[in-house]
Design a protein around this motif. Structure first.
Motif, PDB file in Angstrom:
ATOM      1  N   LEU A 277      18.162  15.993  84.675  1.00 31.93           N
ATOM      2  CA  LEU A 277      18.667  14.628  84.829  1.00 31.93           C
ATOM      3  C   LEU A 277      17.725  13.892  85.765  1.00 31.93           C
ATOM      4  O   LEU A 277      17.450  14.340  86.870  1.00 31.93           O
ATOM      5  N   GLN A 278      17.230  12.756  85.298  1.00 34.09           N
ATOM      6  CA  GLN A 278      16.354  11.894  86.096  1.00 34.09           C
ATOM      7  C   GLN A 278      17.179  10.695  86.538  1.00 34.09           C
ATOM      8  O   GLN A 278      17.594   9.886  85.717  1.00 34.09           O
ATOM      9  N   PRO A 279      17.445  10.587  87.853  1.00 37.11           N
ATOM     10  CA  PRO A 279      18.238   9.440  88.312  1.00 37.11           C
ATOM     11  C   PRO A 279      17.434   8.143  88.242  1.00 37.11           C
ATOM     12  O   PRO A 279      16.206   8.166  88.306  1.00 37.11           O
ATOM     13  N   ARG A 280      18.143   7.063  88.107  1.00 36.99           N
ATOM     14  CA  ARG A 280      17.502   5.749  88.175  1.00 36.99           C
ATOM     15  C   ARG A 280      17.333   5.390  89.640  1.00 36.99           C
ATOM     16  O   ARG A 280      18.119   5.787  90.490  1.00 36.99           O
ATOM     17  N   SER A 281      16.302   4.611  89.913  1.00 37.82           N
ATOM     18  CA  SER A 281      16.024   4.200  91.283  1.00 37.82           C
ATOM     19  C   SER A 281      16.475   2.762  91.496  1.00 37.82           C
ATOM     20  O   SER A 281      16.414   1.936  90.585  1.00 37.82           O
ATOM     21  N   ASP A 282      16.920   2.480  92.706  1.00 36.94           N
ATOM     22  CA  ASP A 282      17.273   1.105  93.062  1.00 36.94           C
ATOM     23  C   ASP A 282      16.024   0.263  93.297  1.00 36.94           C
ATOM     24  O   ASP A 282      16.071  -0.961  93.242  1.00 36.94           O
ATOM     25  N   VAL A 283      14.908   0.944  93.559  1.00 39.53           N
ATOM     26  CA  VAL A 283      13.640   0.265  93.817  1.00 39.53           C
ATOM     27  C   VAL A 283      12.681   0.642  92.699  1.00 39.53           C
ATOM     28  O   VAL A 283      12.414   1.823  92.470  1.00 39.53           O
ATOM     29  N   ALA A 284      12.145  -0.360  92.000  1.00 44.47           N
ATOM     30  CA  ALA A 284      11.313  -0.104  90.825  1.00 44.47           C
ATOM     31  C   ALA A 284      10.096   0.767  91.120  1.00 44.47           C
ATOM     32  O   ALA A 284       9.657   1.533  90.273  1.00 44.47           O
ATOM     33  N   SER A 285       9.524   0.687  92.305  1.00 48.04           N
ATOM     34  CA  SER A 285       8.313   1.442  92.617  1.00 48.04           C
ATOM     35  C   SER A 285       8.600   2.850  93.139  1.00 48.04           C
ATOM     36  O   SER A 285       7.678   3.611  93.393  1.00 48.04           O
ATOM     37  N   LYS A 286       9.867   3.202  93.293  1.00 47.22           N
ATOM     38  CA  LYS A 286      10.224   4.516  93.821  1.00 47.22           C
ATOM     39  C   LYS A 286      10.778   5.404  92.700  1.00 47.22           C
ATOM     40  O   LYS A 286      11.685   5.003  91.985  1.00 47.22           O
TER      41      LYS A 286
END
Length: 160
Positions: A35-44
């Protein structure tokens, strides 16, 4: 429940949530899903984690409308001594990883000549792996398969 790459799942134990981007199958009968979580920051980029299917519940369709989940058959090399066509390294095929965006990879366990040392593991694209012509050892995967899924590797082995 069938786990489909590209959909979003949640671990019922930890609450960890992410898009399924891969599956790792082990000769011992275990399957773990990345599972790949989504990031709140696009560059992270957040770190992926591995889970068993029984731990996961479907959250939503994730990105499954944007990508096609790969299809794959039974592993070709489990329990066989294999050779890396590029380096000539020999090892026992103990696993396979299928990624949403990558080539299938086989996992070879390389046994050192000095049996007091630890094995090492090589992840090789499917096209690099061939069964050894004169194997020194092979094993029927059914001989090592347990009644329950065996343990896999730690999260750093998760397919990105």
């Amino acid at each position: 429940m069938e786990i489909i790459m590209g959909k979003t799942y949640r671990d019922i134990v930890s609450g960890f949530e992410g898009i399924c981007t891969g599956v790792v199958e082990w000769m011992y009968g275990c399957q773990q899903y990345t599972l790949q979580p989504r990031s709140d920051v696009a560059s992270k980029k957040e770190k992926p984690s591995l889970f068993y299917a029984k731990q996961l519940e479907l959250v939503d369709d994730g990105i499954s409308d944007k990508v096609e989940a790969p299809t794959y058959g039974a592993p070709a090399f489990f329990g066989k001594e294999c050779v890396d066509k590029v380096t000539g390294v020999h090892g026992m095929c103990i696993g396979r990883g299928i990624g949403l965006f990558s080539s299938p990879q086989y996992i070879l366990e390389i046994q050192p000549e000095d049996h007091d040392k630890s094995s090492r593991y090589e992840w090789l694209d499917e096209g690099r792996v061939v069964a050894a012509k004169n194997p020194t050892r092979e094993i029927d995967p059914q001989e090592v398969k347990g009644d329950r899924p065996g343990s896999g590797f730690p999260p750093e082995f998760a397919l990105p």
